[in-house]
Design a protein around this motif. Structure first.
Motif, short mmCIF file in Angstrom:
data_model
loop_
_atom_site.label_atom_id
_atom_site.label_comp_id
_atom_site.label_asym_id
_atom_site.label_seq_id
_atom_site.Cartn_x
_atom_site.Cartn_y
_atom_site.Cartn_z
N TRP B 58 0.84 -1.21 0.00
CA TRP B 58 0.00 0.00 0.00
C TRP B 58 0.87 1.25 0.00
CZ3 TRP B 58 -4.81 0.46 -1.31
CH2 TRP B 58 -5.44 1.66 -1.08
N GLY B 59 1.82 1.27 0.89
CA GLY B 59 2.64 2.48 1.03
C GLY B 59 3.51 2.73 -0.18
N ILE B 60 4.04 1.66 -0.77
CA ILE B 60 4.99 1.85 -1.86
C ILE B 60 4.27 1.93 -3.21
CG2 ILE B 60 6.89 0.80 -3.12
CD1 ILE B 60 7.97 -0.20 -0.47
N ALA B 61 3.45 0.91 -3.49
CA ALA B 61 2.84 0.84 -4.82
C ALA B 61 1.73 1.87 -5.00
CB ALA B 61 2.30 -0.55 -5.08
N TRP B 62 1.03 2.17 -3.92
CA TRP B 62 -0.13 3.06 -4.08
C TRP B 62 0.13 4.46 -3.55
CZ3 TRP B 62 -3.66 1.15 -7.22
CH2 TRP B 62 -3.71 -0.23 -7.36
N MET B 63 0.80 4.54 -2.40
CA MET B 63 1.02 5.85 -1.81
C MET B 63 2.35 6.45 -2.24
SD MET B 63 -1.67 6.66 -0.11
CE MET B 63 -2.59 5.89 -1.45
N ARG B 64 3.18 5.70 -2.92
CA ARG B 64 4.43 6.17 -3.50
C ARG B 64 5.34 6.82 -2.47
NH1 ARG B 64 3.85 3.10 -7.60
NH2 ARG B 64 5.87 3.91 -8.14
N LYS B 65 5.57 6.15 -1.38
CA LYS B 65 6.28 6.79 -0.28
C LYS B 65 7.75 7.07 -0.58
CE LYS B 65 7.27 2.64 2.48
NZ LYS B 65 6.89 1.93 3.71
N PHE B 66 8.32 6.39 -1.57
CA PHE B 66 9.71 6.71 -1.92
C PHE B 66 9.80 7.70 -3.08
CE2 PHE B 66 10.60 2.37 -0.09
CZ PHE B 66 11.28 2.85 1.02
N ALA B 402 5.65 -11.36 -12.83
CA ALA B 402 4.72 -10.37 -12.30
C ALA B 402 5.39 -9.53 -11.24
CB ALA B 402 3.49 -11.06 -11.71
N GLY B 403 5.93 -10.19 -10.23
CA GLY B 403 6.63 -9.46 -9.18
C GLY B 403 5.71 -8.52 -8.43
N GLY B 404 6.28 -7.84 -7.47
CA GLY B 404 5.57 -6.76 -6.81
C GLY B 404 4.72 -7.17 -5.64
N GLY B 405 4.69 -8.40 -5.25
CA GLY B 405 3.94 -8.78 -4.07
C GLY B 405 2.46 -8.87 -4.32
N PRO B 406 1.71 -9.28 -3.32
CA PRO B 406 0.27 -9.48 -3.50
C PRO B 406 -0.46 -8.22 -3.92
CG PRO B 406 1.02 -10.50 -1.47
CD PRO B 406 2.16 -9.71 -1.99
N GLY B 407 0.06 -7.07 -3.57
CA GLY B 407 -0.65 -5.84 -3.89
C GLY B 407 -0.22 -5.20 -5.18
N CYS B 408 0.51 -5.94 -6.02
CA CYS B 408 1.02 -5.29 -7.22
C CYS B 408 -0.12 -4.90 -8.14
CB CYS B 408 2.04 -6.17 -7.92
SG CYS B 408 1.32 -7.51 -8.82
N LEU B 409 0.13 -3.92 -8.95
CA LEU B 409 -0.94 -3.31 -9.72
C LEU B 409 -1.57 -4.27 -10.71
CD1 LEU B 409 0.64 0.15 -10.48
CD2 LEU B 409 -1.01 -0.45 -8.74
N GLY B 410 -0.75 -5.02 -11.41
CA GLY B 410 -1.29 -5.85 -12.47
C GLY B 410 -2.11 -7.00 -11.94
N ILE B 411 -1.86 -7.43 -10.73
CA ILE B 411 -2.57 -8.58 -10.19
C ILE B 411 -3.71 -8.15 -9.29
CG2 ILE B 411 -2.31 -10.56 -8.66
CD1 ILE B 411 0.53 -10.82 -9.71
N PRO B 417 -8.87 0.80 -0.73
CA PRO B 417 -8.72 0.94 0.72
C PRO B 417 -9.70 0.08 1.48
CG PRO B 417 -8.68 3.08 -0.33
CD PRO B 417 -9.07 2.09 -1.39
N ALA B 418 -10.83 -0.25 0.87
CA ALA B 418 -11.87 -0.98 1.61
C ALA B 418 -11.57 -2.47 1.75
CB ALA B 418 -13.22 -0.79 0.92
N ASN B 419 -10.77 -3.01 0.87
CA ASN B 419 -10.61 -4.46 0.94
C ASN B 419 -9.15 -4.90 0.98
OD1 ASN B 419 -9.86 -3.97 -1.64
ND2 ASN B 419 -11.33 -5.32 -2.61
N VAL B 420 -8.29 -4.12 1.61
CA VAL B 420 -6.95 -4.61 1.86
C VAL B 420 -7.00 -5.53 3.07
CG1 VAL B 420 -5.78 -2.59 0.91
CG2 VAL B 420 -6.41 -2.63 3.32
N GLY B 421 -5.91 -6.22 3.32
CA GLY B 421 -5.89 -7.10 4.49
C GLY B 421 -5.98 -8.56 4.08
N SER B 422 -6.31 -9.40 5.04
CA SER B 422 -6.25 -10.84 4.80
C SER B 422 -7.25 -11.29 3.73
CB SER B 422 -6.50 -11.60 6.10
OG SER B 422 -7.74 -11.21 6.65
N ALA B 423 -8.43 -10.69 3.72
CA ALA B 423 -9.41 -11.10 2.70
C ALA B 423 -8.91 -10.76 1.31
CB ALA B 423 -10.74 -10.40 2.96
N PHE B 424 -8.32 -9.60 1.20
CA PHE B 424 -7.76 -9.19 -0.08
C PHE B 424 -6.65 -10.14 -0.54
CE2 PHE B 424 -3.98 -6.87 -1.64
CZ PHE B 424 -4.40 -6.65 -2.94
N LYS B 425 -5.78 -10.44 0.42
CA LYS B 425 -4.66 -11.30 0.05
C LYS B 425 -5.13 -12.71 -0.31
CE LYS B 425 -1.10 -8.64 2.26
NZ LYS B 425 0.12 -8.58 3.05
#
Lengths: 194, 594
Positions: B58-66, B402-411, B417-425
C-alpha cells in the motif's frame, strides 16, 4: 523525511583502477586452471562488497596450483615458489587472550598490471603454539569483474575466520556485506522467504 | 528565517542525480572535474532504507512513499490546445504519475526493462522518406514533426556498451535487429509462458528473444570498481514501476556509479534541494543555479558548466521560467523548446486473448518484469510497410515475471482501501498461481511527434513555491492504433500455435477512442537534440544552442522514440555518456562543440 546518509568513502567497497585491471587479467589468465584457485584477502573481500582497502591481490590455491597459475600468468616472477612461514601483522584474540598468528604456504609472487599478485599454495594457519590447521580447501564463489569471471574465497568462510580469530571489526563488516546480499527485510519483519 | 546563501563556484553543476545525472556526475568526477550535484530527494540506501520497509504494497505501490510528492510540484494535462488543463495532484488507482525522488531517481522503483533503440529509430525520418516517400509519412502521421537524431546507432554503440557494462544489463546476445548487441549479463530465466511463446513464435518464423533487463543476474564488479550484488529473485521489485530493491541488484546509479564518484572526493551532493531557477548573463550564458534547501534557504551555486538531468518537462519548465531557449509556438509552428513531445507507444491497442493450460504465468518469484520473451520482427522498420497506414510497429512480450507482491498493480485489480488485508490477500492466491493462464497480446504502435502536441507553462497552476507548472498538451495518434489493428492477426496465429483455447480477437480499435489521461514517465521530446537550431534545443552533445554552457540529457532530448523498449532509460543512458564527453570537451575548450 527519513533516509540514511550517503556512504562515506571508507564505507564503499570499490577496487581502484590498478587492482581492477590486475583482477581482470588474473581472471582471464586463470580461467582454465584445473587446480583450485580463488582470490582471497582484502581484494577478495572488496569483490564480495566488504569495504576494506586492498593493496594487492592474494590468490589461494593448492601447492600444484602455484605452478599452474605462474605458467598461466606468464610474467617475470617476483618471488619463486618456496614454502614460506611468516607471522601476520595482526594477532588473534581467542578466549580473551592474544596470540601471534602464523601463515604457512607454498608462496610465489608475480607482478600483473603493476600490482603484486601473491600466490599461496596449501595455505595453513597456526595460532600461537597450536598445531597447524589443515590446508585451505573450499568451493569458490564466482563473480564477474567487467567481462572476466573471477573465483573468490566464499564470504561465509572469510566470516568464520574473522570470528574465530577475534577480528570483530572485520567480522562486522563481513556480516553487513552478507546482510546486503540477502533478504534482510523479510527477516526483520518476521516473514519467511520459504 | 530563510537566507540567500552564495555558494563557492565549482566546475560543474549536475541538476538531478537520477539515472542520467548520477552517471554524468561519475564520469566528470573521475575525470577530475569538481562537481556539485543538486538532488531534490535524499540518498536512499538499499539495505538501511529499503530492506526493512519494502514489504508494504500500500505504502509503496499506491502511496508512492519513496517517490516525488505531487503536492510539491506536478504537471497539468490536456489533450488539445482548446482545453483547459488540470493539474494532477495525487496518484489515483491505475494512474501512477511517478517521478523519482533521491539519488538514483526513478530507477529506485522502475520495472527495470532495458533495450536499445534499433538503428532505424535514429534515422526515422530520412529512412522512412527514403524507403516509402514523404507522402506515405504524411498520410501515416499527419502534422508529423519528426527529425533524425544527430547521431546514429553506430555512433552511440561505444556509449551503449560502456553504459551496459556499468549497469550490468542482462539480456540476449542474439538480437538480429540490433547489431553488436552482446549484453554483459545473461538473461533472466524465462517463465513457462515465455518458453511456450518462444516455441510458438519461432515456429511462425519470427525471432523471439529474451528481453533485456536491469537486475544483476550474477554478482559483478563494474569498470568503476563498484561491487554489485546479484538478484535474489524475491519478486518484490517489478510490476510496473513500484518496488525498490533490497540488495541493490536492480540497476540504479546510486549503487552502480555514484559510489565511484563519492570515492574520488570530487562530488559534493546537495540533497533534499529543489532547483527553481537558472541565472543567465546578457550573452545567455548560465551563471548560477538557484535552489531551495530543506529549510527554505535559497542557495546560489555558480559554475562553469551546468547539465540538467531532471525529469523531462521539468527541464523544459526550468528553461522556460529562466527564459532560456526559444519557446515553441504551436500556432506559428516555430520555436523549439517544448516542441515535439511524444509517447513511446500509443493506445488504444487491439487485444488478442486466449487461455493456456500452463498456469503460473504470473510467476510469483519474479522480478523487475524480467524473464519475458519478446519479438521485434514487427517493430520499427523491421518489415515492409508498403501498403500500410503507419510507420514503426509494435513488440509483443510474453511471460514477464509479475513481481511486486500481493498488492502489485497488475494482479491486484480488486485493490482498494476498503478491501486490503487478509481477505484481499486471500483473493490473490488464485491470481498468483492460476490453474490456467489468460494471455493477452496487444500491440500498440509508435506515436511519433506531431506539431499539435507540446509542453509549455501553465497560466493557471503553480508549484508549492509559486512557479508555474509545466502543461502537457498530448493525445494518442492514429498511427499507433493502425499498427495494432494491422498486427492483431499475427498475434492470433501465435496464440493458436501456442495451443491456446478460446482465442478471441477484439474488433479493430478506433483511433482516439481512448485519450491520454496521464503523463508518461517516458514521454519523449520537448527539448530535442538535433542539427537544426530552429527545430532543436540542443546539439548532439546535449549542448544548448543558445546557452552554450548548459547541457541536458534524458528522454526529453530524444527527437523520437520507439516501442522497442518500454522504458527509455537505456537509450538515454547512452546519450548521457555522450553528453558527459561533451561537457569535458567544453570545459577544455569553451564554445559551441562541433
Amino acid at each position: 523525511m527519513y533516509a540514511s546518509r550517503p556512504p562515506s568513502p571508507d564505507e564503499i567497497a570499490i577496487l581502484n583502477r590498478e587492482l581492477l585491471a590486475c583482477t581482470i587479467r588474473v581472471g582471464e589468465a586463470l580461467r582454465g586452471m584445473t587446480e583450485l584457485w580463488a582470490i582471497g584477502g582484502d581484494a577478495g573481500l572488496v569483490l564480495h562488497g566488504v569495504p576494506v582497502e586492498p593493496d594487492g591481490i592474494e590468490i589461494i590455491t593448492t601447492s600444484k596450483g602455484v605452478d599452474e597459475a605462474l605458467a598461466a600468468l606468464r610474467g617475470p616472477v617476483a618471488a619463486a615458489p618456496e614454502v614460506r612461514e611468516r607471522r601476520l601483522p595482526r594477532d588473534a584474540l581467542v578466549d580473551g587472550a592474544w596470540y601471534p598468528l602464523f601463515v604457512r604456504s607454498r608462496y610465489a609472487a608475480v607482478p600483473v598490471e603493476g600490482v603484486t599478485v601473491e600466490l599461496h599454495g596449501d595455505r595453513q594457519l597456526r595460532i600461537g603454539e597450536w598445531e597447524w590447521g589443515d590446508p585451505l580447501r573450499f568451493k569458490p564463489e564466482v563473480t564477474q569483474v567487467t567481462t572476466a569471471d573471477v573465483n573468490l574465497v566464499p564470504l561465509r568462510l572469510e566470516s568464520e575466520f574473522a570470528f574465530a580469530l577475534g577480528w570483530d571489526d572485520l567480522a562486522r563488516k563481513i556480516a553487513d556485506a552478507i546482510a546486503r546480499q540477502t533478504h534482510q527485510g523479510m527477516k526483520t519483519q518476521g516473514i519467511s522467504a520459504e | 528565517m530563510s537566507q540567500v546563501i552564495e555558494e563557492k563556484p565549482t566546475d560543474a553543476v549536475v541538476l538531478g542525480l537520477g539515472a542520467m545525472g548520477g552517471d554524468i556526475a561519475t564520469k566528470l568526477t573521475l575525470a577530475g572535474v569538481k562537481t556539485v550535484g543538486i538532488e531534490k530527494g535524499p540518498y536512499w540506501d538499499f539495505q538501511k532504507d529499503f530492506a526493512p520497509v519494502k514489504y508494504d504494497e500500500w505504502g509503496i505501490a499506491w502511496m508512492r512513499k519513496f517517490d516525488h510528492s505531487l503536492t510539491v510540484s506536478t504537471f497539468s494535462i490536456r489533450n488539445n490546445s482548446t482545453q483547459m488543463a488540470l493539474p494532477v495532484r495525487r496518484n489515483t488507482l491505475g494512474q501512477i504519475h511517478t517521478l523519482g525522488n533521491g539519488v538514483g531517481g526513478a530507477t529506485q522503483h522502475y520495472g527495470g526493462q532495458m533495450g536499445r533503440f534499433g538503428p532505424w529509430v535514429y534515422q526515422m525520418k530520412s529512412s522512412t522518406v527514403s524507403r516509402y516517400g514523404q507522402a506515405f509519412l504524411d498520410a501515416a502521421v499527419p502534422h508529423e514533426d519528426i527529425f533524425d537524431f544527430p547521431v546514429t546507432y553506430e555512433d552511440l554503440l561505444p556509449y551503449y556498451k560502456d553504459w551496459e557494462m556499468a549497469w550490468g544489463v542482462n539480456g540476449t546476445d542474439q538480437q538480429p535487429f540490433y547489431p553488436d548487441s552482446v549484453y554483459p549479463k545473461p538473461p533472466q530465466p524465462p517463465t513457462p509462458g515465455g518458453q511456450a511463446f518462444t516455441e510458438a513464435a519461432g515456429a511462425r518464423g519470427v525471432t523471439p528473444q529474451p528481453m533485456a533487463g536491469a537486475p544483476a543476474t550474477k554478482p559483478f564488479t563494474n569498470q568503476y570498481g563498484v561491487q554489485v550484488n546479484a538478484c535474489v529473485y524475491d519478486g518484490w521489485c517489478g510490476e510496473g514501476c513500484n518496488f525498490v530493491c533490497e540488495t541493490g541488484a536492480k540497476a540504479n546509479p546510486a549503487f552502480r556509479t555514484v559510489p565511484a564518484a563519492i570515492k574520488t572526493g570530487n562530488l559534493d551532493m546537495r540533497l533534499n534541494s529543489y532547483v527553481f531557477r537558472l541565472d543567465t548573463d546578457s550573452s545567455g550564458r548560465v551563471t548560477a543555479a538557484r535552489y531551495y534547501d530543506s529549510e527554505g534557504n535559497v542557495h546560489v551555486q555558480p559554475a562553469s558548466v551546468f547539465v540538467s538531468t531532471i525529469w523531462g518537462f521539468n527541464t523544459v519548465r526550468l528553461m522556460l521560467i529562466s527564459k532560456i531557449g526559444n519557446a515553441y509556438n504551436p500556432t506559428t509552428v516555430s520555436g523549439s523548446l517544448g516542441r515535439g513531445i511524444a509517447q513511446p507507444t500509443g493506445a488504444p491497442g487491439r487485444n488478442v486473448t486466449g487461455t493456456l493450460n500452463i498456469g503460473a504465468n504470473a510467476y510469483p518469484s519474479g522480478n523487475s518484469q524480467g524473464g519475458g520473451i519478446h519479438i521485434l520482427d514487427l517493430a520499427d522498420d523491421n518489415f515492409d510497410h508498403t501498403g500500410k497506414n503507419y510507420i514503426g510497429g509494435s513488440r509483443v512480450i510474453v511471460g514477464q515475471y509479475a513481481g511486486g507482491g500481493p498488492g502489485c498493480l497488475g494482479i491486484a485489480t480488486n485493490a482498494s482501501p476498503a478491501n486490503v488485508g487478509s481477505a484481499f490477500k486471500a483473493k490473490q492466491k488464485d491470481v498468483f498461481i492460476p490453474p490456467k493462464t489468460m494471455l493477452t497480446l496487444s500491440g500498440a504502435g509508435n506515436c511519433p511527434p506531431v506539431t499539435d502536441y507540446y509542453v509549455d507553462l501553465d497560466p493557471h497552476y503553480d508549484d508549492i513555491y509559486g512557479d508555474p507548472l509545466a502543461r502537457q498538451t498530448l493525445d494518442n495518434l492514429a498511427n499507433g492504433t493502425n499498427c495494432a489493428n494491422d498486427q492483431a492477426p499475427l498475434y492470433e496465429a501465435i496464440l493458436n500455435k501456442m495451443g491456446a483455447s478460446n482465442v478471441t480477437v477484439a474488433q479493430p480499435a478506433a483511433p482516439l477512442s481512448v485519450h491520454v489521461n496521464n503523463w508518461s514517465h517516458h514521454t519523449r521530446g520537448g527539448a530535442r537534440i538535433g542539427t537544426d537550431p530552429t527545430l532543436s534545443v540542443f546539439n548532439k552533445w546535449g549542448q544548448c544552442w543558445t546557452s552554450q554552457n548548459l547541457f541536458a540529457v534524458g528522454e526529453i532530448t530524444e527527437p523520437v522514440g520507439s516501442c522497442t523498449e518500454t522504458g527509455g532509460t537505456h537509450p538515454a543512458g547512452a546519450l548521457a555518456l555522450l553528453t558527459a564527453d561533451g561537457i569535458q570537451k567544453y570545459l577544455a575548450s569553451p564554445g559551441l562543440l562541433a
